[in-house]
Design an enzyme around this catalytic site. Structure first.
Site, PDB file in Angstrom:
ATOM      1  N   ARG A 118      26.387 -73.154 -44.605  1.00  0.00           N
ATOM      2  CA  ARG A 118      27.649 -72.499 -44.248  1.00  0.00           C
ATOM      3  C   ARG A 118      27.599 -71.855 -42.878  1.00  0.00           C
ATOM      4  O   ARG A 118      28.623 -71.621 -42.244  1.00  0.00           O
ATOM      5  CB  ARG A 118      27.994 -71.418 -45.278  1.00  0.00           C
ATOM      6  CG  ARG A 118      28.163 -71.898 -46.700  1.00  0.00           C
ATOM      7  CD  ARG A 118      28.239 -70.720 -47.643  1.00  0.00           C
ATOM      8  NE  ARG A 118      27.022 -69.903 -47.568  1.00  0.00           N
ATOM      9  CZ  ARG A 118      26.917 -68.677 -48.082  1.00  0.00           C
ATOM     10  NH1 ARG A 118      27.954 -68.112 -48.675  1.00  0.00           N
ATOM     11  NH2 ARG A 118      25.783 -68.006 -47.987  1.00  0.00           N
ATOM     12  N   ASN A 121      32.343 -51.461 -27.154  1.00  0.00           N
ATOM     13  CA  ASN A 121      32.781 -52.260 -26.010  1.00  0.00           C
ATOM     14  C   ASN A 121      32.382 -53.720 -26.175  1.00  0.00           C
ATOM     15  O   ASN A 121      31.394 -54.035 -26.849  1.00  0.00           O
ATOM     16  CB  ASN A 121      32.154 -51.730 -24.720  1.00  0.00           C
ATOM     17  CG  ASN A 121      32.558 -50.303 -24.424  1.00  0.00           C
ATOM     18  OD1 ASN A 121      33.602 -49.838 -24.865  1.00  0.00           O
ATOM     19  ND2 ASN A 121      31.729 -49.598 -23.673  1.00  0.00           N
ATOM     20  N   HIS A 168      23.570 -48.950 -15.025  1.00  0.00           N
ATOM     21  CA  HIS A 168      24.489 -47.874 -15.325  1.00  0.00           C
ATOM     22  C   HIS A 168      23.810 -46.779 -16.139  1.00  0.00           C
ATOM     23  O   HIS A 168      22.934 -47.055 -16.965  1.00  0.00           O
ATOM     24  CB  HIS A 168      25.694 -48.412 -16.100  1.00  0.00           C
ATOM     25  CG  HIS A 168      26.453 -49.474 -15.368  1.00  0.00           C
ATOM     26  ND1 HIS A 168      27.117 -50.493 -16.005  1.00  0.00           N
ATOM     27  CD2 HIS A 168      26.632 -49.688 -14.035  1.00  0.00           C
ATOM     28  CE1 HIS A 168      27.689 -51.286 -15.107  1.00  0.00           C
ATOM     29  NE2 HIS A 168      27.410 -50.814 -13.905  1.00  0.00           N
ATOM     30  N   LYS A 219      23.346 -46.084 -26.136  1.00  0.00           N
ATOM     31  CA  LYS A 219      23.967 -47.391 -26.360  1.00  0.00           C
ATOM     32  C   LYS A 219      23.131 -48.219 -27.326  1.00  0.00           C
ATOM     33  O   LYS A 219      21.895 -48.130 -27.348  1.00  0.00           O
ATOM     34  CB  LYS A 219      24.114 -48.150 -25.034  1.00  0.00           C
ATOM     35  CG  LYS A 219      25.041 -47.490 -24.039  1.00  0.00           C
ATOM     36  CD  LYS A 219      25.085 -48.262 -22.721  1.00  0.00           C
ATOM     37  CE  LYS A 219      26.011 -47.587 -21.715  1.00  0.00           C
ATOM     38  NZ  LYS A 219      26.015 -48.288 -20.410  1.00  0.00           N
ATOM     39  N   TYR A 249      28.544 -53.629 -27.451  1.00  0.00           N
ATOM     40  CA  TYR A 249      27.678 -52.466 -27.537  1.00  0.00           C
ATOM     41  C   TYR A 249      28.426 -51.254 -28.065  1.00  0.00           C
ATOM     42  O   TYR A 249      29.608 -51.043 -27.782  1.00  0.00           O
ATOM     43  CB  TYR A 249      26.963 -52.165 -26.231  1.00  0.00           C
ATOM     44  CG  TYR A 249      27.789 -52.124 -24.968  1.00  0.00           C
ATOM     45  CD1 TYR A 249      28.101 -50.909 -24.375  1.00  0.00           C
ATOM     46  CD2 TYR A 249      28.211 -53.290 -24.351  1.00  0.00           C
ATOM     47  CE1 TYR A 249      28.827 -50.852 -23.190  1.00  0.00           C
ATOM     48  CE2 TYR A 249      28.934 -53.252 -23.168  1.00  0.00           C
ATOM     49  CZ  TYR A 249      29.240 -52.034 -22.594  1.00  0.00           C
ATOM     50  OH  TYR A 249      29.969 -51.997 -21.426  1.00  0.00           O
ATOM     51  N   ASP A 256      29.077 -52.129  -8.372  1.00  0.00           N
ATOM     52  CA  ASP A 256      27.633 -52.276  -8.521  1.00  0.00           C
ATOM     53  C   ASP A 256      26.971 -52.674  -7.201  1.00  0.00           C
ATOM     54  O   ASP A 256      25.845 -52.266  -6.907  1.00  0.00           O
ATOM     55  CB  ASP A 256      27.304 -53.307  -9.599  1.00  0.00           C
ATOM     56  CG  ASP A 256      27.630 -52.805 -11.001  1.00  0.00           C
ATOM     57  OD1 ASP A 256      27.754 -51.578 -11.179  1.00  0.00           O
ATOM     58  OD2 ASP A 256      27.767 -53.635 -11.915  1.00  0.00           O
TER      59      ASP A 256
END
Length: 214
Positions: free
Chosen positions: A21, A47, A60, A70, A130, A167
């Protein structure tokens, strides 16, 4: 759940059940995370990021306090996920560790407040989801250039990094340190201790329940 060489960073390698499956796995287990960190994960925001191959996001991090822990996994394609110790005074300051996150092994990583996070997409449509312990707070969020030679992150060869303007113009680690942007290890340690103290009033983590097919 396995702690990495950087304090406050863990890898979760779930048991994946497969049959005709498809497959099933549990990618987040609050009791295991609490047992590892000594405190629970307060979910404030979830997010989802979709990236073309070569996209590089990060490094970050957020001010501590309040910081932003996180818990990260990749649900489609693959990324090289990197955790960087940006806590000045830490025994592992300036070091980084990388973990491949993909839709095959379904690993996840957790990084505590004060640590930096970045990833590079190894496939097109690489989809990263996350969980965040705190919501988005622009005034408290910062970045360090992911290609800074002082960090010397070993990004995959053969891929041209694609960065956002934000960035690409982020300060180097040395510039961020001089500007006082980086969290201190001492402050982070006090923050973690406070979270553990807040958790001592709990009756303890629920018993571990084996994963089952669904």
């Amino acid at each position: 759940m396995r702690e990495m060489g950087i304090e406050g960073a863990w890898v979760m390698e779930p048991q994946v059940f497969q049959d005709n499956r498809g497959s099933f796995h549990e990618w987040f287990r609050a009791p295991e995370l609490q047992a590892a960190a000594g405190y629970g994960f307060g979910l404030a925001q979830a997010n989802c990021s979709v990236s073309a191959r070569g996209t590089l996001r990060g490094v970050h991090f957020a001010d501590v306090p309040p910081g932003q822990a996180k818990y990260v996994t990749c649900v489609r394609g693959a990324v090289l996920d990197v955790i960087v110790d940006l806590r000045t005074g830490s025994p592992t300051y300036r070091t980084w560790e990388a973990v491949r996150l993909d839709d095959r092994d379904h690993r996840a990583v957790h990084l505590a407040e004060g640590l930096g996070h970045a990833f590079m997409a190894l496939t097109d449509d690489a989809t990263v989801v996350y969980l965040c312990s705190r919501g988005y707070a622009p005034a408290h969020e910062h970045g360090v250039h992911p290609l800074d030679p002082d960090l010397a992150i070993d990004w995959p060869a053969g891929l041209t990094p694609v960065l956002s303007e934000k960035d690409a113009t982020a300060p180097t680690l040395a510039e961020a340190e001089r500007a006082g942007l980086l969290p201190s290890y001492q402050t982070c340690a006090r923050w973690y201790a406070g979270l553990r103290a807040d958790a001592t009033g709990e009756t303890g983590a629920p018993p571990r329940i084996p994963a089952t097919r669904r």
